[in-house]
Design a protein around this motif. Sequence first.
Motif, PDB file in Angstrom:
ATOM      1  N   ARG A  90      79.993  82.118 -30.581  1.00 54.07           N
ATOM      2  CA  ARG A  90      80.023  80.978 -29.662  1.00 54.07           C
ATOM      3  C   ARG A  90      78.849  81.049 -28.677  1.00 54.07           C
ATOM      4  N   GLN A  92      78.446  80.023 -25.776  1.00 53.54           N
ATOM      5  CA  GLN A  92      78.796  80.414 -24.403  1.00 53.54           C
ATOM      6  C   GLN A  92      78.987  81.927 -24.274  1.00 53.54           C
ATOM      7  N   ASP A  93      79.228  82.612 -25.399  1.00 53.57           N
ATOM      8  CA  ASP A  93      79.410  84.066 -25.359  1.00 53.57           C
ATOM      9  C   ASP A  93      78.092  84.841 -25.455  1.00 53.57           C
ATOM     10  N   THR A 131      79.599  75.035 -30.627  1.00 54.11           N
ATOM     11  CA  THR A 131      80.917  74.754 -31.194  1.00 54.11           C
ATOM     12  C   THR A 131      80.959  75.315 -32.620  1.00 54.11           C
TER      13      THR A 131
ATOM     14  N   ARG B 152      82.976  72.694 -20.425  1.00 55.17           N
ATOM     15  CA  ARG B 152      84.408  72.820 -20.757  1.00 55.17           C
ATOM     16  C   ARG B 152      84.703  72.437 -22.204  1.00 55.17           C
ATOM     17  N   LEU B 154      83.309  73.183 -24.805  1.00 51.24           N
ATOM     18  CA  LEU B 154      83.129  74.259 -25.790  1.00 51.24           C
ATOM     19  C   LEU B 154      84.406  75.076 -25.971  1.00 51.24           C
ATOM     20  N   ASP B 155      85.322  74.963 -25.018  1.00 49.01           N
ATOM     21  CA  ASP B 155      86.583  75.706 -25.113  1.00 49.01           C
ATOM     22  C   ASP B 155      87.734  74.814 -25.555  1.00 49.01           C
ATOM     23  N   ARG B 156      87.406  73.600 -25.944  1.00 47.79           N
ATOM     24  CA  ARG B 156      88.431  72.672 -26.386  1.00 47.79           C
ATOM     25  C   ARG B 156      89.234  73.253 -27.556  1.00 47.79           C
ATOM     26  N   GLU B 157      90.552  72.995 -27.545  1.00 46.65           N
ATOM     27  CA  GLU B 157      91.371  73.403 -28.697  1.00 46.65           C
ATOM     28  C   GLU B 157      91.660  72.186 -29.569  1.00 46.65           C
TER      29      GLU B 157
END
Lengths: 180, 180
Positions: A90, A92-93, A131, B152, B154-157
């Motif tokens: 990811r 962001q990581d 993503t 935010r 990018l962390d969507r489920e």
Amino acid sequence: MHNEPEVAVLRYGHRPGRDDRMTTHVGLTARALGADRVILPDNAGHSMETVEDITGRFGGPFEVELTEALNGVIRNWEGKVVHLTMYGERVQDVEADIREAHAEEPLLVVVGGEKVPFEVYEGADWNVGVTNQPHSEVAGLAVFLDRLFDGRELDREWEDAENRVVPMATGKKVVPADEE
Amino acid sequence: MHNEPEVAVLRYGHRPGRDDRMTTHVGLTARALGADRVILPDNAGHSMETVEDITGRFGGPFEVELTEALNGVIRNWEGKVVHLTMYGERVQDVEADIREAHAEEPLLVVVGGEKVPFEVYEGADWNVGVTNQPHSEVAGLAVFLDRLFDGRELDREWEDAENRVVPMATGKKVVPADEE
């Protein structure tokens, strides 16, 4: 960008006709969002011409080149290699590590076409997913560069432009680049 | 996204054949980067099918619809309207205001095709340039959404997916979505 280690974008794979616009958009996005150079497959001459035309009109420095040896570019790169793929880690990581590496040495950003061989995954220092969803290699490149440069690319100045767009709340304004 | 006012993306203009991939990429980018819905011109049914197929396989919620009335969508929108254009105000100058507005009400993001009439510039609350350089409407949309949502997205489920990609340093891993 000026005073930073080089960032080059490598478009890995191109099908003439079908991919012309996507490959052109990869090149234009690389230019607009702070990369110094785009390297295209040698069958993408049409996209090269479009990107060179835009650079002539709206400024640089920005280089476009063709290569017969996509894998060779990766193998011989003197610096770090990022491969953008929906299967990767990811963004962001890993973006902080990549930013840190880019402060020290040049970065090659590989943007896949349809089929990317496993060799590319293995040759990359980071496989990165903007993503882990299927979307667009152009979108992935754009978000990656904006995060790599932390927004600095938006303030980039352009040299040797013929035209300059003046930002406006409503309407379109383009002036000769030497009018300030 | 969940628990936020809606964000819809309107693709303004589509030439069947020539624009199929770009319009599809606009739709897939909207989905992957946090929008709730994409509205396409009624001649872009092929792109609608592709985006719906991806949503079925990789999850939602995400809506795709066609409209005959592009201008009507803008005129009747209950909320704020952003039009992405290289002639607009710099994204870095207006993004905070747009984020603030979106905290309160729905946002329509208009992404142009080739020719956007002046009516669209006038109907928008903000005309916004992700750089004032010519590049790609897909790249502009991607950077805009990433900044609108402040990462935010990018962390969507994802709900009701068949498949899920597991982020990996090297290689590809896709598992059935119910395997955790």
